[in-house]
Design a protein around this motif. Structure first.
Motif, PDB file in Angstrom:
ATOM      1  N   THR A 275     -41.898 117.485 114.692  1.00 41.98           N
ATOM      2  CA  THR A 275     -41.464 117.858 113.350  1.00 41.98           C
ATOM      3  C   THR A 275     -42.380 118.958 112.833  1.00 41.98           C
ATOM      4  O   THR A 275     -43.597 118.769 112.740  1.00 41.98           O
ATOM      5  N   ILE A 276     -41.788 120.113 112.529  1.00 40.33           N
ATOM      6  CA  ILE A 276     -42.525 121.272 112.034  1.00 40.33           C
ATOM      7  C   ILE A 276     -42.088 121.545 110.601  1.00 40.33           C
ATOM      8  O   ILE A 276     -40.890 121.502 110.280  1.00 40.33           O
ATOM      9  N   ARG A 277     -43.055 121.838 109.736  1.00 44.15           N
ATOM     10  CA  ARG A 277     -42.778 122.123 108.329  1.00 44.15           C
ATOM     11  C   ARG A 277     -43.294 123.515 107.974  1.00 44.15           C
ATOM     12  O   ARG A 277     -44.320 123.959 108.495  1.00 44.15           O
ATOM     13  N   VAL A 278     -42.573 124.170 107.053  1.00 44.29           N
ATOM     14  CA  VAL A 278     -42.883 125.551 106.675  1.00 44.29           C
ATOM     15  C   VAL A 278     -43.059 125.632 105.158  1.00 44.29           C
ATOM     16  O   VAL A 278     -42.234 125.095 104.396  1.00 44.29           O
ATOM     17  N   TYR A 279     -44.131 126.316 104.752  1.00 42.80           N
ATOM     18  CA  TYR A 279     -44.423 126.534 103.330  1.00 42.80           C
ATOM     19  C   TYR A 279     -44.716 128.013 103.105  1.00 42.80           C
ATOM     20  O   TYR A 279     -45.071 128.747 104.030  1.00 42.80           O
ATOM     21  N   GLU A 280     -44.597 128.440 101.845  1.00 45.69           N
ATOM     22  CA  GLU A 280     -45.026 129.788 101.471  1.00 45.69           C
ATOM     23  C   GLU A 280     -46.515 129.791 101.153  1.00 45.69           C
ATOM     24  O   GLU A 280     -47.021 128.870 100.496  1.00 45.69           O
ATOM     25  N   MET A 281     -47.205 130.820 101.593  1.00 39.69           N
ATOM     26  CA  MET A 281     -48.604 130.987 101.225  1.00 39.69           C
ATOM     27  C   MET A 281     -48.703 131.434  99.772  1.00 39.69           C
ATOM     28  O   MET A 281     -47.878 132.210  99.289  1.00 39.69           O
ATOM     29  N   ALA A 282     -49.742 130.944  99.080  1.00 36.14           N
ATOM     30  CA  ALA A 282     -49.954 131.283  97.675  1.00 36.14           C
ATOM     31  C   ALA A 282     -51.068 132.306  97.502  1.00 36.14           C
ATOM     32  O   ALA A 282     -51.393 132.682  96.374  1.00 36.14           O
TER      33      ALA A 282
ATOM     34  N   PRO B 121     -54.455 128.683 100.367  1.00 38.28           N
ATOM     35  CA  PRO B 121     -53.590 127.914  99.456  1.00 38.28           C
ATOM     36  C   PRO B 121     -52.110 128.171  99.746  1.00 38.28           C
ATOM     37  O   PRO B 121     -51.722 129.292 100.105  1.00 38.28           O
ATOM     38  N   VAL B 122     -51.300 127.142  99.596  1.00 39.64           N
ATOM     39  CA  VAL B 122     -49.857 127.276  99.806  1.00 39.64           C
ATOM     40  C   VAL B 122     -49.119 126.711  98.596  1.00 39.64           C
ATOM     41  O   VAL B 122     -49.648 125.873  97.855  1.00 39.64           O
ATOM     42  N   LEU B 123     -47.896 127.179  98.403  1.00 39.24           N
ATOM     43  CA  LEU B 123     -47.050 126.642  97.340  1.00 39.24           C
ATOM     44  C   LEU B 123     -46.566 125.250  97.734  1.00 39.24           C
ATOM     45  O   LEU B 123     -46.378 124.963  98.924  1.00 39.24           O
ATOM     46  N   PRO B 124     -46.348 124.368  96.765  1.00 44.49           N
ATOM     47  CA  PRO B 124     -46.021 122.970  97.102  1.00 44.49           C
ATOM     48  C   PRO B 124     -44.619 122.768  97.665  1.00 44.49           C
ATOM     49  O   PRO B 124     -44.366 121.774  98.348  1.00 44.49           O
ATOM     50  N   GLU B 125     -43.695 123.698  97.390  1.00 41.39           N
ATOM     51  CA  GLU B 125     -42.309 123.489  97.805  1.00 41.39           C
ATOM     52  C   GLU B 125     -42.143 123.703  99.308  1.00 41.39           C
ATOM     53  O   GLU B 125     -42.527 124.744  99.849  1.00 41.39           O
ATOM     54  N   LEU B 126     -41.558 122.728  99.972  1.00 43.83           N
ATOM     55  CA  LEU B 126     -41.224 122.850 101.385  1.00 43.83           C
ATOM     56  C   LEU B 126     -40.034 123.795 101.516  1.00 43.83           C
ATOM     57  O   LEU B 126     -38.996 123.586 100.892  1.00 43.83           O
TER      58      LEU B 126
ATOM     59  N   PHE C 240     -44.281 144.621  99.257  1.00 42.01           N
ATOM     60  CA  PHE C 240     -43.591 143.393  99.649  1.00 42.01           C
ATOM     61  C   PHE C 240     -44.566 142.232  99.820  1.00 42.01           C
ATOM     62  O   PHE C 240     -44.322 141.109  99.348  1.00 42.01           O
ATOM     63  N   GLN C 241     -45.711 142.491 100.476  1.00 41.88           N
ATOM     64  CA  GLN C 241     -46.635 141.405 100.789  1.00 41.88           C
ATOM     65  C   GLN C 241     -47.505 140.990  99.601  1.00 41.88           C
ATOM     66  O   GLN C 241     -48.234 140.000  99.691  1.00 41.88           O
ATOM     67  N   LYS C 242     -47.405 141.701  98.500  1.00 45.78           N
ATOM     68  CA  LYS C 242     -48.043 141.230  97.274  1.00 45.78           C
ATOM     69  C   LYS C 242     -47.261 140.066  96.670  1.00 45.78           C
ATOM     70  O   LYS C 242     -47.827 139.221  95.971  1.00 45.78           O
ATOM     71  N   ILE C 243     -45.969 140.019  96.939  1.00 48.70           N
ATOM     72  CA  ILE C 243     -45.106 138.955  96.418  1.00 48.70           C
ATOM     73  C   ILE C 243     -44.851 137.894  97.486  1.00 48.70           C
ATOM     74  O   ILE C 243     -44.966 136.697  97.231  1.00 48.70           O
ATOM     75  N   PHE C 244     -44.512 138.352  98.681  1.00 52.30           N
ATOM     76  CA  PHE C 244     -44.232 137.447  99.794  1.00 52.30           C
ATOM     77  C   PHE C 244     -45.446 137.477 100.729  1.00 52.30           C
ATOM     78  O   PHE C 244     -45.527 138.301 101.638  1.00 52.30           O
ATOM     79  N   MET C 245     -46.388 136.574 100.460  1.00 50.78           N
ATOM     80  CA  MET C 245     -47.714 136.674 101.073  1.00 50.78           C
ATOM     81  C   MET C 245     -47.769 136.140 102.497  1.00 50.78           C
ATOM     82  O   MET C 245     -48.704 136.433 103.234  1.00 50.78           O
TER      83      MET C 245
END
Length: 433
Positions: free
Chosen positions: A125-132, A148-153, A204-209
């Motif tokens: 089982t692999i899970r993916v998060y956005e970096m914060a 740090p990562v955002l809490p939403e999976l 782009f990478q300032k928003i989508f890190m």
């Protein structure tokens, strides 16, 4: 002037004996190393000469490697280790536009397989998060670093890895790969980005890190696996499927060689590991019947050969060859041992320095696995230098897995206190006037 040429087999192992004796029969283990016809010229010196114990690796640099590791493995000897990935992804071109009234239909993350270590048949089982927070391609990142990562999976998949069969996706050939569907909310966030965000990668990478990928932790000893991925392959990417007022289309967001990326390794403080290994962490004089080498910034072995000072005081010798031999404890093949171990000198600060034998090339020094049963190092120049300069500071040697940053392999070796197959130093030398 050279005296009679003598070939000595010095089996140097911790036994608690500080004097030496030539009255015992030589240990048959290792006699295959001797040249044919020389067995009658052997003297056996029994000494207490090799000190060795297991230590923990502080951390290793893991950014921009050729492979990235992901997964969790519960090893009955080394405990549970989890490998996670932090990575950027990029625009495939500047000034991306999705067209008028664009709607995201779906978004998929694909990563190309390059191998697996452990149980290849068990589901993962692999899970993916956005970096914060952002990471930088020009910065160094180590195996203990967290971001740090955002809490939403934003993605999760449970699957049995298939590393042998290629796929055809959208009518195109794709090498074996992991495929995870990302959330609609994340796809909507991408497709609704403004033109300033999509004009170039810096914006782009300032928003989508970036993304953080991690694995559900393996908990039962003997289960789990570590997957190897090639994030440089063009198929390792995010792909968005969308439609607008006039058409349906896709756009790729590749990872590639210009994306900052690194591995984070968590050994869970070695909970559940072999008690002997934990004792060696706390006390270098603990029982060393076994020694432990683990990749993924795990464990390594510190060695010293204090007897060499006494040998240098007894006679002047020219070393013809010196071999340091390690025997593998577990040869069952359940956990594949490292293809090669590395051996380095330590300086006063504990940093690695090259052995003088390395100037002859890596094949001379050796350290490669011999059918998963033994490792040997040719350290002739190192031993000769120690004998010629017995007063020089000796900070010891360090043994570790070669390529430890990008491999899941580990090995248990027989240590100085092993009943059989203990560490051996074989020295062939000539007495000099």
């Amino acid at each position: 002037m050279l005296k009679n040429r003598l070939l000595f087999y010095c089996a140097l192992a911790i036994s608690g004996i500080t004097a030496f004796s030539c009255t015992k029969e030589p240990d048959l283990i290792g006699l295959d190393l001797l040249p044919p016809g020389d067995l009658l010229n052997i003297d056996y010196i029994d000494t207490s000469s090799i000190v060795a114990y297991t230590v923990r690796e502080d951390s290793l640099r893991t950014d921009e490697l050729t492979l990235n590791l992901l997964g969790s493995i519960s090893d009955p000897v080394f405990g549970t280790t989890t490998a996670s990935i932090y990575t950027q992804y990029r625009l495939s071109k500047n000034n991306i536009t999705f067209g008028e009234n664009a709607v995201a239909d779906s978004m998929v993350l694909t990563l190309v397989y390059k191998g697996i270590y452990g149980d290849s048949l068990a589901p993962k089982t692999i899970r993916v998060y956005e970096m914060a927070d952002s990471i930088n391609y020009d910065s160094s990142y180590y195996s203990t670093r967290t971001i740090p990562v955002l809490p939403e999976l934003i993605g999760e998949a449970t699957f049995v890895p298939n590393l042998s069969e290629a796929d055809s996706v959208d009518g195109n050939y794709m090498p074996p790969h992991m495929r995870i569907m990302l959330s609609q909310a994340f796809a909507d966030k991408i497709i609704s980005a403004d033109t300033n965000t999509l004009k170039d990668n810096e914006s782009f990478q300032k928003i989508f890190m970036g993304l953080y990928l991690t694995s559900e932790q393996a908990t039962t000893p003997g289960t789990g696996s570590i997957l190897y991925f090639n994030l440089l392959d063009a198929v390792s990417r995010l792909k968005i499927y969308y439609h607008n007022s006039t058409d349906t289309s896709t756009i790729d967001f590749p990872i590639g060689s210009y994306s900052a990326r690194f591995n984070q390794y968590n050994h869970n403080n070695y909970a559940g590991a072999d008690p002997s290994m934990l004792e060696q962490f706390a006390d270098s004089s603990a029982n060393t019947e076994h020694l432990y080498v683990q990749s993924m910034a795990g464990t390594k072995i510190k060695l010293r050969i204090p007897y060499l000072k006494a040998l240098a005081a007894q006679k002047r010798i020219a070393v013809n060859e010196a071999l340091l031999v390690f025997t593998v404890e577990d040869t069952s093949g359940v956990y594949e041992v490292p293809a090669q171990l590395a051996l380095k000198k330590l300086d006063a600060d504990g940093d690695y320095t090259a052995l003088p034998d390395e100037t002859e090339g890596s094949s001379f020094l050796d350290g490669k696995s011999r059918s998963g049963k033994e490792y040997r190092f040719r350290i002739t120049r190192y031993i000769q230098n120690r004998l010629l300069n017995p007063g020089d500071p000796d900070y010891g040697l360090m043994l570790f897995a070669a390529g430890s940053s990008l491999s899941g392999n580990r090995v248990t070796l027989r240590g100085p206190n092993a009943a059989e197959g203990k560490i051996r130093l074989l020295i062939y030398y000539t007495i000099v006037d």
